[in-house]
Structures are given as C-alpha cells and as structure tokens.
Design a protein around this motif. Structure first.
Motif, PDB file in Angstrom:
ATOM      1  N   CYS A 269       0.872   3.068   6.235  1.00 16.79           N
ATOM      2  CA  CYS A 269       0.103   1.744   6.297  1.00 16.79           C
ATOM      3  C   CYS A 269       1.125   0.994   5.380  1.00 16.79           C
TER       4      CYS A 269
ATOM      5  N   CYS B 170       0.699  -1.020   0.058  1.00 20.35           N
ATOM      6  CA  CYS B 170      -0.037   0.075   0.056  1.00 20.35           C
ATOM      7  C   CYS B 170       0.875   1.209   0.125  1.00 20.35           C
TER       8      CYS B 170
ATOM      9  N   CYS C 232      -7.031   4.612   2.987  1.00 23.44           N
ATOM     10  CA  CYS C 232      -5.462   4.882   2.647  1.00 23.44           C
ATOM     11  C   CYS C 232      -5.718   5.775   1.268  1.00 23.44           C
TER      12      CYS C 232
ATOM     13  N   CYS D  28      -4.390  -0.417  -0.275  1.00 17.69           N
ATOM     14  CA  CYS D  28      -5.096  -1.333   0.032  1.00 17.69           C
ATOM     15  C   CYS D  28      -6.748  -1.034   0.270  1.00 17.69           C
TER      16      CYS D  28
END
Ligand SMILES: [Zn+2]
Length: 188
Positions: A142, A137, A163, A158
């Motif tokens: 993350c 990601c 995100c 992801c």
C-alpha cells in the motif's frame, strides 16, 4: 467501495485514486463518470458536465498533489512544477459553501471550482506546519498517503483494519518461522 477516503484530507484522498502506485498502479479515474462519482462522494458534487478536459485537469491536480505530498513525506523540496500547478489552481474560483440549515452545509460549483477547492486545501497542507504530518502507509505494498491527526503523531497505516492487520499478521508469521514453529492452518 471502489473509492476510499482514508487520508483525512481532500487532496490526499484524490491522490489515492491511483492505487498500488509502486507495484501495479491502477488509475480509478479512467472516465469522466469516475471523476463525477469521486467528487460526489467527496462532498463536492459538481454542477454541469464532467468532460474529458475536466478529467485531464483533475489528473494534473492529482499528480501535483501526490508529488508535493510525497516530497513532504520524503523530506525533499517540493518540485517547482507541482508547486506552480497547485498555486495556479488554488488561485481560481473555488466552490461556494451553501448552508442548508444549522449544522448542514453543501458546496456549489462545477468541476473547475471543485479542483480549485482541492488545490486550496492542498496548499494549506503543504504550505503550513501540517506538512510534517503527512505520512505514507507502512502497510506495503500500500502506498497511500494520509494526514496524521493523532495526538501523538504515530499513526502508521491508512487503515488499521486492512493494512495494519496485514502487517501484524506477516510479522507474527515471521516470528513463528524464526522460532521454527509451524504456521497454524489458516494463518499461512
Ligand atoms: Zn495502507
């Protein structure tokens, strides 16, 4: 939900049970009950007891999956210890498919069998051209790994909503700051 299944792959979803690996890692599989919950949510509800030993085995498999998949992302050779562990578990008896009715199937077996199933799925990922579609990601911090099944192979996050929007909002604030504009209330 504590456990998320965003990796489009059983093994990568197991690897994601450590969140924020590089900044402040949190192991979501702290107790045998956590493992039972994850397996059940993953569709591999185990028969029999989930013991401290099975949890330790699951953590071993998880870290080998992460190590192997991360090597694919980084373009590095997969570590021999990770390969040996995955091949070992993949060689064990996996879960057994049970058809309930047309269109509905479940899996039957204990934790050992479930881990063999995860290892087999991961071998099919790492040992085939699919390994080139493992991504990390881009929504730092993350660190989740996922399988990019998009036609163009350009999936970046992801989770686009979490995100993806976090990264886009940060970029928007940076552009505004670069232009000397003040952030609007609620955007900062
Ligand atoms: Zn992410």
């Amino acid at each position: 939900m504590r456990f998320q299944f965003l990796g489009d792959h059983l093994g990568l979803d197991l690897a994601a049970t450590v969140s924020w690996r590089e900044t402040r890692p949190v192991d979501l599989l702290a107790e045998p009950a956590d493992l039972r919950e994850w397996l059940t949510l993953a569709g591999l509800r185990p028969l029999g007891a989930v013991t401290a030993d099975s949890l330790a085995a699951a953590v071993d498999v998880r870290e080998a999956v992460y190590g192997a998949a991360y090597a694919c992302v980084a373009g590095r050779p997969v570590g021999s210890a990770d390969l040996a562990l995955l091949n070992d578990f993949a060689g064990r008896e996996p879960m057994r498919p049970v058809v309930v009715r047309a269109g509905v199937m479940t899996w039957s077996g204990g934790v050992e069998q479930a881990l063999a199933t995860v290892a087999r799925e991961t071998c099919r990922l790492v040992g085939t051209p699919e390994h080139a579609r493992v991504r990390r990601c881009e929504g730092a911090p993350c660190t989740r790994l996922f399988l990019d099944n998009s036609r163009a192979g350009g999936r970046r996050w992801c989770d686009k909503r979490a995100c993806g929007s976090r990264v886009n909002a940060a970029a928007y604030r940076e552009r505004r700051a670069a232009r000397g504009e003040r952030a609007e209330p609620g955007l900062s």
